[in-house]
Enzyme design. Structure first.
Site: not given
Lengths: 442, 442
Positions: B24-26, B34, B219, B221, B251, B275, B304, B327, B355-356
């Protein structure tokens, strides 16, 4: 004075039962209890700072919870750590890699940041022995600019542009401005006469008293019922005469088309502005309303619920407002308001702060003095809101003379409340609330 | 089934230590854990509903506090009270005259509303014995429309227009759509291969596995370092070949000019979209970026962190996005997402959900199935994000087959977690966190 470490941060849920008398009632907030998340920070060498963010009752405990969550980012830092790289600290507070998800820079978490940053600015001004406005006015433009996080606004105002603007204004400025201000004060308008929940009799009496006190600018709450509003506006316009200013405020009551149609029907009372005609997030909606009302000579004012500099940037870019209503507690304190005032200057839109509530007048007067002395140097179409509630709870309350804010002289941000006020009004265990809740059988 | 009163609302702070492995790192969220505010409601006749809102660790306790504050508006109501006038209940929850001040309809308080409303929709679908998407698909258009609060969006979509749109689509529709979907599923793309914190080796291996599993849309990042991004995008484009789709996600890392310049340098890898190039609040900024990147064939995707229908409305009005990323937990649940999907349909912009996280895939699959079957009837430029983390904690986890979401069959919103998962991951007293905090010496 700047070397001590911030060792303590305490936050209180302070609420005043203003709803009992319909003070503050408007088209969307029928029964506000003016409240605050009140922050006290203290260094290990005994320096203190006081900060607030304003709320209207229920939900204040959520902001208090957010202040507590953010406090870990403050404890252990010295005032020098913070102010020597203030935009860096600002970014750290508002962009924590986990907490930013629940904002970012909006709503509860931004209100909490504001309370903490307000306390830090208060502490800084106290450390320098100056009222906050004087700290800002005296500050080197380069240092001022370093307090601002320019992220996301460089398409409207770069760091270099902001600096040039400040320096060029500084050179042109009349250095007597601070002295003049100290004598005359900053022009204010009053919202105290015409809350939506007041009877016509109450309204007439308050307006009459205000006129004798020298008030010349009056704001009326509208938006719940057109016939009522026509009656109330007509009443006030008659009382204040054709020369004084009348502003109207709908507190977000309408959709776009509805706003245009409704305000057109109030145009005969010649309001200077319609405030918050629709959703505070609706930049394009405000732009459509501005365009439709311009031929009637009515401007659009908004800002008290505009949540950050990026929103203000777009309102300015889209010509969606004609009066920028900064708020001392909604956005990220002085840091973010500096960015907003400088953008307003660049776009040549006057700043007319939102105030009232608890402590908003005390705090925002510092910002508008800075705006006048160091940024705009103009009073044209400019004035600061005033509401005469709850000032008695502050150690350095606002001083109004002849409908002008008299510049505060005490060091700090005028944000310190009396301990006794805080204790009595703590929710739910302070004595004021214990007694109300007992009466209600809760 | 709808007559019981909601007698209990329990909310938990559930966190998964995903940051330990850089999942989940961006570019803006270096180390997310999470998490979710997890809501369980129960009627006095034993019907239950489960709802969540997604968070990324610190600050979840603030959302929990907000859910508790809002719970007084839910307790004592029957499901029938709520759904028979769902837009009225929505307004009551999101516009409480005191709590709206700390929003309105944004940030913490909106996330909290989402968690509660998600639980109510889950309860409703369970009461009807249907998965949520089927409840929506089968619902009379007039009743669907009555779930939406149209305040502030009538300049883009009126109630009557929304109804006509739904009815006319309903008439044209191929009634085999639900059957087809049950067989084939809804197309998904994967974000699991290229988190920012992953090494090239990890990325190559994950991508290679994904290709063998049938994934065709990927996708990546980006946004922290241009040279790194060029290397990573080049690597992935080579692996997936020219025909498969590549999307990139910054992000919110850039200012407007920076976004345009940076993405132009990645254009050779032919991303379908960029995005979140900048601040999620910056409608006009996204419009400028969209305009600049259109000649390169790169669209802009966002949503999101777009906090309500009024913001989506403006993104659509300003042609500021080419992909609408709804979302399930950021805005006001199904109610607000219905408004957003119908506006997207009117503006002819495809919906590609975010999502995620925890449970976002479980929930949003219901919305995108409804969008396909009852609103868009098209798969052109449409797909739903998928991330393969944490599904094992849900009683009805998503089922992915050949890179497609297989429509859920269990009654409800797929939002119920295993009790054991909730208990173990409660922060800070669940056993997972007790052990982590002990190791860290906290």
């Amino acid at each position: 004075m700047l070397k001590g470490k911030i060792a303590k941060l305490a936050v209180s849920d302070v609420r005043f039962p203003t709803s009992l008398e319909q003070h503050g009632s408007d088209a969307m907030h029928a029964n506000p209890d003016y409240s605050a998340a009140y922050v006290v920070i203290e260094t290990d060498d005994g320096l203190k700072g006081y900060g607030i963010t304003f709320t209207v009752g229920r939900g204040t405990e959520i902001v208090v919870c957010a202040v507590e969550a953010l406090s870990t980012l403050v404890i252990g830092k010295t005032l020098e750590d913070i102010v020597s790289n203030f935009s860096g600290f600002y970014r750290c507070l508002t962009s924590d890699s986990q907490m930013r998800w629940i904002g970012p820079e909006k709503g509860v978490i931004q209100l909490a940041s504001a309370a903490i940053l307000n306390a830090i600015w208060d502490m800084w001004a106290r450390a320098e022995g100056k009222p906050l406005w004087k700290l800002l006015v005296d500050m080197d433009p380069k240092q001022l600019i370093r307090c601002i996080d320019f992220r996301y606004i460089t398409d409207a105002l770069t760091e270099q542009e902001a600096l040039s603007e400040l320096i060029s204004i500084g050179i042109q400025l009349n250095y007597d401005l601070p002295e003049e201000m100290l004598k005359e004060g900053y022009p204010a308008y009053t919202t105290s006469c015409a809350w939506l929940g007041y009877s016509d009799q109450q309204l007439t009496q308050l307006c009459s008293t205000a006129l004798t006190e020298g008030w010349t600018k009056f704001k009326v709450k509208v938006g719940a019922d057109l016939q009522d509003d026509i009656r109330r506006c007509s009443l006030i316009r008659k009382m204040i005469g054709p020369e004084n200013s009348l502003m109207i405020d709908a507190n977000q009551r309408w959709d776009v088309a509805e706003a245009i149609s409704y305000v057109t029907k109030l145009a005969e009372f010649r309001p200077l502005w319609i405030e918050e005609p629709t959703c505070p997030d609706d930049i394009l909606g405000h732009a459509a309303i501005s365009k439709a009302l311009a031929p009637l000579g009515i401007g659009v004012a908004t800002g008290e619920q505009c949540h950050n500099r990026v929103m203000f940037k777009q309102f300015l870019q889209a010509s969606a407002l004609q009066f920028v209503q900064i708020d001392s507690c909604r956005v990220g304190s002085v840091n973010e308001n500096l960015a907003i005032m400088l953008m307003a200057a660049k776009f040549r839109v006057p700043v007319c702060p939102h105030a009232g509530g608890v402590g908003l007048c005390e705090l925002v007067q510092h910002l508008i003095l800075f705006d006048y002395i160091s940024v705009s140097a103009s009073l044209e179409n400019r004035m600061c809101e005033y509401v005469d509630h709850l000032h008695e709870h502050f150690k350095s309350p606002t001083v109004i003379r002849n409908a002008h804010y008299m510049p505060p002289k005490d060091p700090g941000f005028s944000s310190e409340m009396f301990d006794e006020s805080v204790q009595k009004h703590q929710f739910p265990h302070g004595e004021v609330w214990r007694s109300i809740l007992e009466k209600n059988g809760s």
